[in-house]
Design an enzyme around this catalytic site. Structure first.
Site, PDB file in Angstrom:
ATOM      1  CD  GLU A   1      -3.116  -1.183   0.384  1.00 61.11           C
ATOM      2  OE1 GLU A   1      -3.272   0.161  -0.017  1.00 61.11           O
ATOM      3  OE2 GLU A   1      -3.745  -2.162   0.100  1.00 61.11           O
TER       4      GLU A   1
ATOM      5  CB  CYS B   1      -1.613   7.508   1.493  1.00 57.61           C
ATOM      6  SG  CYS B   1      -3.224   6.609   2.208  1.00 57.61           S
TER       7      CYS B   1
END
Ligand code: NAD
Length: 456
Positions: free
Chosen positions: A209, A243
């Site tokens: 990720e 993010c």
């Protein structure tokens, strides 16, 4: 406990088959939820010490998602763990076919600091729900949250089942020397490459990720006030250290003045710095990141904000205008409360520009025109995103979450997460009473004709 001892314990625990029992998993998830609830006070205190994240933001963007995910697993785990029948076809008559979900084994989860609970515990919960054992390595940059997670988990679960190992890159490197059955990593692209190559040595599957520069398009027909409100919340939440925050805005030139005005108005409304640092605004994680973010602010281009305080590691919401793709701020993921606005004349060119960059983790399109929205969603590849909103796609467990290309490999959340941490074992199950000679030698033209007739 030494790392080699934890590994030995985990291997032993998984081999005992204890985790394959679904009722055992349900019991452990309930226990974890209870422990988190009982220790919420400690969790809030630790995250405040790390980077002044407020209780409100911690609940909304970390704990609530964690509780929600545990509830999802508690509700569905029995169904998802069951073997599933699938059709067999004539060739294997009278067999039956089914798929058995099984845990992978010993898993390693490496977390990032920016949402220290959610990004560590959500994959951990998912792995446990799928029946694996977990070693969790939170980020050393959020030291207090790492410590508190280690305290809660290591005092309440056997090391062979679920254990937190604290430490920096050296500790992770030591862990990576062992063979895991799955590694789940959240963090930066350069570290992701290190994890991937270490995993390859053991043929260990990975989920990565990662990050990237996620654009937000602001186009004709959008409701400007609501657009600005949603972008401001998504960008300045956690002081931009998200993010999937909109990294930069691409706005059609005619809309630029009204967008800038609305962004400034909304920021002013929600973040007021007149009486010093408000307690709903997060700090930058450390001095190194603070200094780097300061280098990305071109003072000449500040449209709004620009207040900073080195001692407090505080950077106020800062909106930049007249930014171009050649500017320093457009060369890397910002990961802080700096919002560059880039105006364009030709949407196709803007899309081509984004397309020429690494595939982002997220993309957001604000527009009143469904045709244009569809065109952008089709033209660009990115992990996931939202139409007329930002960040909130993360909160729907039915939407797989993950990147593509440079922004990551694999996905999780809800059933997708369960799949990520499972192996699906395919079984063909045949009785003895029927065995035609069709596939056996001697091969004859008649047999071939019959096979062709069956297959085609
Ligand atoms: P990072 O890569 O520096 O650290 C992540 C983890 O890797 C930490 O646990 C750290 O201890 C470990 N690590 C660091 N260097 C290592 C090395 N050389 N060898 C082995 N392990 C090492 O990332 P970060 O600063 O914690 O997080 C910021 C980045 O993560 C941003 O790029 C952001 O976009 C991305 N991110 C992605 C997601 C997502 O869900 N896709 C979520 C949060 C953050």
């Amino acid at each position: 406990m030494k790392i080699n001892e934890i590994i030995a314990e985990q291997q032993k625990y998984f081999s005992s088959n204890a985790t394959k029992d679904v009722s055992f998993r349900i019991k452990q998830l309930k226990k974890l939820k209870q422990l988190l609830k009982e220790n919420e006070g400690l969790l809030y205190k630790a995250i405040y010490q790390d980077f002044a994240k407020s209780e409100f933001e911690t609940y909304v963007s970390e704990l609530s998602l964690l509780y929600g995910e545990i509830n999802t697993f508690l509700k569905h785990i029995k169904k998802w763990s069951k073997r599933k029948r699938v059709p067999t076809g004539l060739v294997n008559f009278p067999a039956k076919s089914y798929i058995i979900p099984e845990p992978l084994g010993m898993t390693l989860i490496i977390g990032a600091w920016n949402y220290p609970y959610q990004l560590s515990l959500l994959p951990a919960v998912t792995s446990l729900a799928a029946g694996n054992t977990v070693i969790l390595k939170p980020s050393e940059l959020s030291a207090e949250t790492s410590r508190v997670m280690a305290e809660i988990i290591n005092n309440n679960f056997p090391a062979g089942y679920f254990h937190v190992v604290e430490g920096d890159a050296a500790v992770t490197t030591e862990l990576l020397g062992y063979r895991f059955d799955k590694i789940f990593f959240t963090g930066s692209i350069p570290t992701g490459k290190i994890i991937y190559s270490a995993a390859a040595k053991h043929l260990t599957p990975v989920t990565l990720e990662l990050g990237g520069k996620s654009p937000a398009f602001v186009l004709p027909g959008c409701d400007m006030k609501t657009t600005a409100k949603r972008i401001v919340w998504a960008k300045f939440l956690n002081a931009g250290q998200t993010c999937i925050a909109p990294d930069y805005i691409l706005v059609e030139r005619s809309l630029e003045p009204s967008l800038l005005e609305a962004l400034a108005g909304e920021t002013e409304k929600h973040y007021n710095f007149e009486n010093g640092l408000p307690d709903n605004y997060t700090k930058i994680i450390n001095a190194k990141r603070f200094d780097r973010l300061m280098e990305l602010i071109d003072k000449e281009k500040i449209y709004y904000g620009g207040q900073t305080g080195k001692a407090d590691r505080f950077i106020g919401p800062t909106i930049l205008k007249d930014v171009s793709f050649d500017d320093e701020v457009m060369k890397e993921e910002i990961f802080g409360p700096i919002l560059p606005v880039l105006a364009f004349d030709d949407l196709d060119m803007a899309v081509r520009q984004v397309k020429s960059m690494p595939k982002p983790l997220a993309c957001y399109v604000y527009s009143g025109n469904r045709k244009t929205i569809g065109k952008i969603l089709q033209a660009l590849s990115f992990g996931g995103g939202a139409v007329n909103d930002s960040v909130m796609h993360f909160s729907n467990p039915r939407l797989p979450f993950g990147g593509v290309g440079h922004s990551g490999i694999g996905a999780y959340h809800g059933k997708t997460g369960f799949d990520t941490f499972s192996h699906y074992k395919s079984i063909l199950d045949k009785p003895f009473w029927f065995e035609p000679n069709l596939k056996y030698a001697p091969y004859t033209p008649q047999k071939l004709r019959l096979i062709k007739w069956l297959m085609e």
